[in-house]
Design a protein around this motif. Structure first.
Motif, PDB file in Angstrom:
ATOM      1  N   GLU A  20       0.829  -1.206   0.000  1.00  0.00           N
ATOM      2  CA  GLU A  20       0.000   0.000   0.000  1.00  0.00           C
ATOM      3  C   GLU A  20       0.863   1.256   0.000  1.00  0.00           C
ATOM      4  N   ASN A  21       0.280   2.335  -0.508  1.00  0.00           N
ATOM      5  CA  ASN A  21       0.925   3.652  -0.523  1.00  0.00           C
ATOM      6  C   ASN A  21       2.260   3.644  -1.264  1.00  0.00           C
ATOM      7  N   CYS A  22       2.303   2.931  -2.361  1.00  0.00           N
ATOM      8  CA  CYS A  22       3.512   2.827  -3.178  1.00  0.00           C
ATOM      9  C   CYS A  22       3.180   3.350  -4.578  1.00  0.00           C
ATOM     10  N   SER A  23       3.608   4.548  -4.875  1.00  0.00           N
ATOM     11  CA  SER A  23       3.269   5.146  -6.170  1.00  0.00           C
ATOM     12  C   SER A  23       3.927   4.407  -7.337  1.00  0.00           C
ATOM     13  N   ASP A  47       0.562  -8.515  -1.767  1.00  0.00           N
ATOM     14  CA  ASP A  47       0.905  -7.413  -0.872  1.00  0.00           C
ATOM     15  C   ASP A  47       1.914  -7.974   0.132  1.00  0.00           C
ATOM     16  N   VAL A  48       3.155  -7.559   0.037  1.00  0.00           N
ATOM     17  CA  VAL A  48       4.214  -8.133   0.877  1.00  0.00           C
ATOM     18  C   VAL A  48       4.036  -7.802   2.354  1.00  0.00           C
ATOM     19  N   MET A  49       3.172  -6.848   2.668  1.00  0.00           N
ATOM     20  CA  MET A  49       2.940  -6.467   4.055  1.00  0.00           C
ATOM     21  C   MET A  49       1.734  -7.193   4.663  1.00  0.00           C
ATOM     22  N   ALA A  50       0.997  -7.944   3.865  1.00  0.00           N
ATOM     23  CA  ALA A  50      -0.181  -8.667   4.364  1.00  0.00           C
ATOM     24  C   ALA A  50       0.244  -9.765   5.339  1.00  0.00           C
ATOM     25  N   TRP A  56       7.406 -12.978   2.152  1.00  0.00           N
ATOM     26  CA  TRP A  56       7.925 -12.028   1.163  1.00  0.00           C
ATOM     27  C   TRP A  56       8.395 -10.711   1.781  1.00  0.00           C
ATOM     28  N   LYS A  57       7.937 -10.396   2.970  1.00  0.00           N
ATOM     29  CA  LYS A  57       8.279  -9.108   3.592  1.00  0.00           C
ATOM     30  C   LYS A  57       9.784  -8.881   3.706  1.00  0.00           C
ATOM     31  N   PRO A  58      10.566  -9.822   4.243  1.00  0.00           N
ATOM     32  CA  PRO A  58      12.011  -9.572   4.355  1.00  0.00           C
ATOM     33  C   PRO A  58      12.697  -9.359   2.993  1.00  0.00           C
ATOM     34  N   LEU A  59      12.158  -9.967   1.962  1.00  0.00           N
ATOM     35  CA  LEU A  59      12.765  -9.846   0.633  1.00  0.00           C
ATOM     36  C   LEU A  59      12.423  -8.531  -0.055  1.00  0.00           C
ATOM     37  N   TYR A  60      11.141  -8.125   0.021  1.00  0.00           N
ATOM     38  CA  TYR A  60      10.678  -7.048  -0.852  1.00  0.00           C
ATOM     39  C   TYR A  60      10.055  -5.852  -0.150  1.00  0.00           C
ATOM     40  N   GLU A  61      10.071  -5.807   1.159  1.00  0.00           N
ATOM     41  CA  GLU A  61       9.427  -4.695   1.870  1.00  0.00           C
ATOM     42  C   GLU A  61       9.908  -3.334   1.373  1.00  0.00           C
TER      43      GLU A  61
END
Length: 108
Positions: A20-23, A47-50, A56-61
């Motif tokens: 979210e909030n990623c232009s 959504d990597v933050m879900a 996926w969060k550690p890889l692509y946050e």
């Protein structure tokens, strides 16, 4: 005995890793949307933050958007088998994505 046609079927999977909030992610989504008007592929958005996507969060946050393009082989007796993902990160255009789709389809 030659393999059956069913064993040789494949599709192309396009996965967009976003948050979210990623232009920049919004621009990436528009690129994929334009390509989907003229190409057929299996599209997934993650959504990597879900909470259900924490692998996926550690890889692509801090690197979103990231695009994975894979060839997925569908077999009768086994789960689908996917090739290693070809990746595009941050800024990508329609030409770059279509080149990866062509490669995944087996067209060079």
């Amino acid at each position: 005995m030659p393999p059956s046609v069913r064993l040789l079927q494949h599709t192309v999977r396009v996965t967009l890793f976003t948050r979210e909030n990623c232009s920049i992610c919004e621009k990436g989504k528009k690129v994929i949307q334009e390509i989907s008007k003229r190409r057929t592929f299996d599209y997934r958005q993650v959504d990597v933050m879900a909470s259900d996507q924490q692998q996926w969060k550690p890889l692509y946050e801090f690197d979103t958007p990231v695009l994975h393009v894979q060839r997925v082989f569908h077999t009768y007796s086994k789960p689908d088998i996917a090739t290693e993902a070809c990746k595009l990160m941050h800024y990508f255009d329609e030409r770059q994505v279509e080149e990866l789709i062509n490669e995944a389809e087996g067209h060079s």
